[in-house]
Design a protein around this motif. Structure first.
Motif, short mmCIF file in Angstrom:
data_model
loop_
_atom_site.label_atom_id
_atom_site.label_comp_id
_atom_site.label_asym_id
_atom_site.label_seq_id
_atom_site.Cartn_x
_atom_site.Cartn_y
_atom_site.Cartn_z
N THR A 181 -4.64 10.17 -7.19
CA THR A 181 -4.73 9.08 -8.15
C THR A 181 -3.50 9.06 -9.02
O THR A 181 -3.15 10.06 -9.66
CB THR A 181 -5.98 9.25 -9.04
OG1 THR A 181 -7.14 9.33 -8.20
CG2 THR A 181 -6.11 8.07 -9.99
N LYS A 228 -0.19 1.72 -12.52
CA LYS A 228 0.30 1.06 -11.31
C LYS A 228 1.58 0.29 -11.58
O LYS A 228 2.43 0.14 -10.69
CB LYS A 228 -0.76 0.12 -10.76
CG LYS A 228 -1.98 0.82 -10.19
CD LYS A 228 -2.83 -0.12 -9.38
CE LYS A 228 -2.16 -0.47 -8.06
NZ LYS A 228 -3.04 -1.26 -7.17
N GLN A 281 -1.19 5.55 -4.81
CA GLN A 281 -0.96 4.12 -4.61
C GLN A 281 0.39 3.66 -5.12
O GLN A 281 0.79 2.53 -4.85
CB GLN A 281 -2.07 3.33 -5.31
CG GLN A 281 -3.44 3.53 -4.71
CD GLN A 281 -3.59 2.84 -3.36
OE1 GLN A 281 -2.90 1.88 -3.07
NE2 GLN A 281 -4.49 3.34 -2.53
N GLN A 330 0.83 -1.21 0.00
CA GLN A 330 0.00 0.00 0.00
C GLN A 330 0.86 1.26 0.00
O GLN A 330 2.07 1.21 0.05
CB GLN A 330 -0.92 -0.01 1.23
CG GLN A 330 -1.93 -1.13 1.23
CD GLN A 330 -2.98 -0.95 2.30
OE1 GLN A 330 -3.27 0.16 2.75
NE2 GLN A 330 -3.56 -2.05 2.73
N HIS A 331 0.18 2.40 -0.07
CA HIS A 331 0.87 3.68 -0.06
C HIS A 331 1.09 4.15 1.38
O HIS A 331 0.58 3.54 2.32
CB HIS A 331 0.05 4.71 -0.83
CG HIS A 331 -1.32 4.93 -0.25
ND1 HIS A 331 -2.33 4.00 -0.34
CD2 HIS A 331 -1.85 5.96 0.45
CE1 HIS A 331 -3.41 4.45 0.25
NE2 HIS A 331 -3.15 5.64 0.75
#
Lengths: 114, 113
Positions: free
Chosen positions: B5, B9, B106, A42-43
């Protein structure tokens, strides 16, 4: 220039053990201090912060940290860890002058064994 | 709540290719920043912005460009990818400073082969 040292790079604890992660910074002026947590995959999320006032800061999930100016430290504590606390923890410091930028420590990986 | 955002990814690039990592936030934050995270090195600041039209270099800016034409968007461009740029990249935004009380995206896991 400001810098941050996190002494423990990898900590392994059993559930219910107490936690203390060390963080020292080198900057002589007024600082703001932060702990961030990064759960696996995760961040980063803000865990707690210190700007001024009471040097004992309480954050989310039962974590707290104490700012000791004379020792240039901001150690993270939790009385009883859980398996879900397994994560990487980053200390960060920001001096109060100029454009406000933090410097991050290299992180401490905490592994909690059930 | 979208927050911050980041896209994509995951990305694999060949040496010499260029690409742009996208970052958008919907919190009206003035401060935005890009970090790279490498094992044993923590997070290192690449570039940051204190508002639309204002950007500056962090501690590891070489090989990267940024622009901030709007408050919401802060793309990171890799000009000519190198294996040393293999890393995880995080975008962050904040009301109070660069990395202070920050909301992170993320992450983008980039591999340069």
């Amino acid at each position: 220039a400001q810098s941050v040292s996190q002494h423990n790079h990898h900590v392994i604890l059993s559930e219910a053990a107490s936690l203390e992660l060390g963080c020292n910074y080198s900057y002589g002026g007024t600082v703001n201090l932060f702990w961030y947590v990064q759960y696996p995959g995760q961040h980063l999320q803000l865990l707690l912060k210190y700007f001024s006032g009471d040097p004992l800061v309480k954050g989310i999930k039962g974590f707290e940290a104490e700012f000791i100016k004379s020792k240039f430290s901001f150690n993270l504590r939790k009385p009883s860890v859980q398996w879900s606390d397994t994560a990487e923890y980053f200390c960060a410091v920001m001096n109060s002058g100029g454009y406000q930028k933090v410097t991050f420590g290299i992180g401490t990986k905490l592994q909690v064994i059930p | 709540n979208a927050g911050v955002t980041q896209t994509p990814k995951f990305q694999v690039l060949k040496t010499g290719q260029s690409m742009t990592l996208q970052c958008a936030q919907d919190m009206n934050h003035e401060y935005m920043s890009w970090y790279r995270q490498d094992p044993g090195m923590g997070l290192r600041l690449i570039h940051y912005s204190v508002g639309a039209g204002i950007t500056d270099q962090g501690e590891v800016p070489n090989g990267y460009n940024v622009s901030r034409s709007t408050t919401e968007d802060f793309p990171l461009r890799l000009l000519s990818a190198a294996p040393s740029q293999t890393s995880v990249y995080f975008c962050a935004s904040s009301l109070t400073g660069v990395g202070t009380e920050a909301f992170f995206g993320q992450g983008t896991r980039l591999t340069v082969v």
